[in-house]
Design a protein around this motif. Structure first.
Motif, short mmCIF file in Angstrom:
data_model
loop_
_atom_site.label_atom_id
_atom_site.label_comp_id
_atom_site.label_asym_id
_atom_site.label_seq_id
_atom_site.Cartn_x
_atom_site.Cartn_y
_atom_site.Cartn_z
N ALA A 1 0.81 -1.29 -0.01
CA ALA A 1 0.03 0.19 -0.09
C ALA A 1 0.73 1.17 0.02
CB ALA A 1 -0.73 -0.01 1.27
N ILE A 2 1.94 1.30 0.75
CA ILE A 2 2.66 2.39 0.79
C ILE A 2 3.52 2.69 -0.45
CG2 ILE A 2 4.88 3.34 2.07
CD1 ILE A 2 3.79 2.11 4.69
N SER A 3 3.93 1.53 -0.92
CA SER A 3 4.60 1.61 -2.16
C SER A 3 3.76 2.19 -3.40
CB SER A 3 5.22 0.22 -2.68
OG SER A 3 6.27 -0.27 -1.60
N TRP A 4 2.44 1.78 -3.37
CA TRP A 4 1.48 2.13 -4.47
C TRP A 4 1.15 3.71 -4.28
CZ3 TRP A 4 -3.47 4.14 -4.26
CH2 TRP A 4 -4.17 3.97 -5.57
N LYS B 1 15.58 -5.35 -8.51
CA LYS B 1 15.40 -4.15 -9.04
C LYS B 1 13.63 -4.08 -8.86
CE LYS B 1 19.20 -2.50 -9.96
NZ LYS B 1 19.65 -1.49 -9.11
N GLU B 2 12.96 -4.99 -8.57
CA GLU B 2 11.57 -5.07 -8.45
C GLU B 2 11.26 -5.11 -6.77
OE1 GLU B 2 9.51 -7.25 -10.89
OE2 GLU B 2 10.26 -6.44 -12.56
N TRP C 1 7.30 -2.11 -7.63
CA TRP C 1 8.27 -0.88 -8.35
C TRP C 1 8.84 -1.53 -9.57
CZ3 TRP C 1 10.08 3.61 -5.58
CH2 TRP C 1 9.42 3.65 -4.47
N THR C 2 8.92 -0.86 -10.63
CA THR C 2 9.53 -1.25 -11.62
C THR C 2 11.10 -0.71 -11.74
OG1 THR C 2 9.42 0.81 -12.91
CG2 THR C 2 7.70 -0.79 -13.20
N ALA C 3 12.02 -1.35 -12.73
CA ALA C 3 13.61 -1.25 -12.20
C ALA C 3 13.51 0.56 -12.44
CB ALA C 3 14.23 -1.96 -13.49
N PHE D 1 12.85 1.97 -9.27
CA PHE D 1 13.59 1.49 -8.09
C PHE D 1 14.76 2.46 -8.15
CE2 PHE D 1 16.76 -0.60 -6.17
CZ PHE D 1 16.30 -1.17 -4.86
N ASP D 2 15.34 2.63 -9.51
CA ASP D 2 16.55 3.35 -9.73
C ASP D 2 16.39 4.82 -9.24
OD1 ASP D 2 18.14 0.94 -10.16
OD2 ASP D 2 17.73 1.41 -12.60
N GLY D 3 15.17 5.44 -9.73
CA GLY D 3 15.03 6.82 -9.45
C GLY D 3 14.80 6.95 -8.25
#
Length: 362
Positions: free
Chosen positions: A10-13, A135-136, A140-142, A145-147
């Protein structure tokens, strides 16, 4: 075993959705003043999202505290009545709170609900490490994640912390001195805003008269801010941004709610109400930054309609009204000389004007 994965998801979304909003508005991912504002704003608006969801709970908390304050005289009476009998006192107080729909636990409910959110964000930000191979993370996409892993606040990565090890600083590409300065300033802000939120609530609602509750208030006011001096050493920059933002929103929210639902008069005029619950003397209250405000006493309103004569009623003369209330002696119209001479033998005005019935004999 209970899993916190739904909270992490939920937090990631929410973070990713807010980042997408700022990206769509046109806030670039590149640094401005050494800061990736799109990710910083995503954390700030994560706070606003959580507080909007919890706002009804916060209002219930304030209402419950007001109900408990209004019941303070009854609680004191029960304490005097059942002095030395804690079991009976506890039962009577539980019944009183149930009858008046006041829940003492409501004061801690918003904090308990936010604890999983705080630890969820702490968990997610700790995994935003450029040195990781996966990276996921929780959707999260790669690229995302990198950003986020390389996002910075004044050139300091949001995944860095005051106590970052040398290996962590190397992976984050950060300078130890810069990280410690920025993290140290944020920790001080975190302590100060935490202190102000507790102080604001205590000044508006008053110190508890019960020694145990007063001890809890002092712990909230001084103990928690001091404990952040130690725990802030381990918090990532992003978590401290969340904490400071949450405190600032809390200050604004409490100010609005406390104006909307002010404390009962008995909470601010203890010892000056004469036992009636009405404020009879001006009360000086202290504001958030020490500014004093004088609250004038509440004057009872006069219903002029109730005092006005009813239609068709005969006017009442002051002398007759005084006689009816037993203030002045009634005069006997049939015997004008009855009250002409007072008890001390004095002569009335009628006798002086030549009224023969009022003159004393002899």
């Amino acid at each position: 075993m209970f899993s916190l994965d739904p909270i992490y998801w939920a937090i990631s979304w929410i973070l990713l959705k807010w980042h997408a909003v700022w990206d769509a508005i046109g806030i670039p991912d590149t640094t401005i003043l050494g800061t990736n504002w799109s990710w910083i704003l995503a954390i700030v608006f994560l706070v606003l999202t959580v507080r909007v969801v919890l706002f009804p709970v916060f209002v219930k908390q304030i209402k419950s505290q007001r109900a408990i304050q209004a019941l303070s005289p009854q609680v004191k009476a029960l304490q005097e009545k059942h002095k030395g009998d804690r079991e009976t006192l506890q039962k009577e107080m539980v019944e009183l709170y149930r009858k008046e729909k006041a829940n003492p636990l409501m004061g801690c409910l918003p904090m308990f609900i936010q604890i999983p959110v705080f630890f969820g964000l702490f968990h997610v930000l700790r995994r935003l490490d450029p040195g990781r191979t996966a990276k996921e993370l929780y959707g999260w996409t790669a690229t995302q994640f990198d950003g986020a892993a390389n996002a910075k606040l004044f050139t300091v990565p949001i995944a860095g912390k005051f106590g970052s090890t040398t290996d962590e600083l190397v992976r984050l590409g950060a300078n130890r001195g810069t990280v410690m300065v920025v993290a140290g300033i944020l920790v001080l802000f975190m302590m100060a805003t935490t202190f102000l939120t507790s102080r604001q609530m205590i000044l508006k609602t008053g110190w508890a008269e019960d020694p145990q509750q007063k001890m809890v208030q002092r712990l909230m006011l001084y103990g928690i801010p001091l404990s952040l001096l130690v725990s802030g050493y381990l918090f990532p920059i992003g978590v401290i941004i969340y904490w400071v933002s949450n405190n600032l929103v809390t200050l604004a929210q409490q100010q609005w709610v406390l104006r909307k639902f002010p404390p009962p008069p008995s909470a601010t005029s203890t010892g000056k109400t004469g036992g009636s619950g009405r404020q009879s003397e001006p009360v000086t209250t202290t504001g958030l930054f020490g500014r004093k405000t004088v609250v004038e006493p509440v004057k009872p309103s006069v219903d002029t309609k109730a005092l006005a004569p009813k239609p068709g009623a005969k006017p009442i003369r002051p002398a007759k009204a005084a006689q009816a209330n037993g203030v002045a002696p009634a005069k006997d119209a049939g015997t004008p000389g009855k009250n002409a001479v007072g008890r001390t033998g004095g002569v009335s005005s009628r006798a002086k004007k030549g009224n023969p019935s009022a003159r004393p004999k002899g």
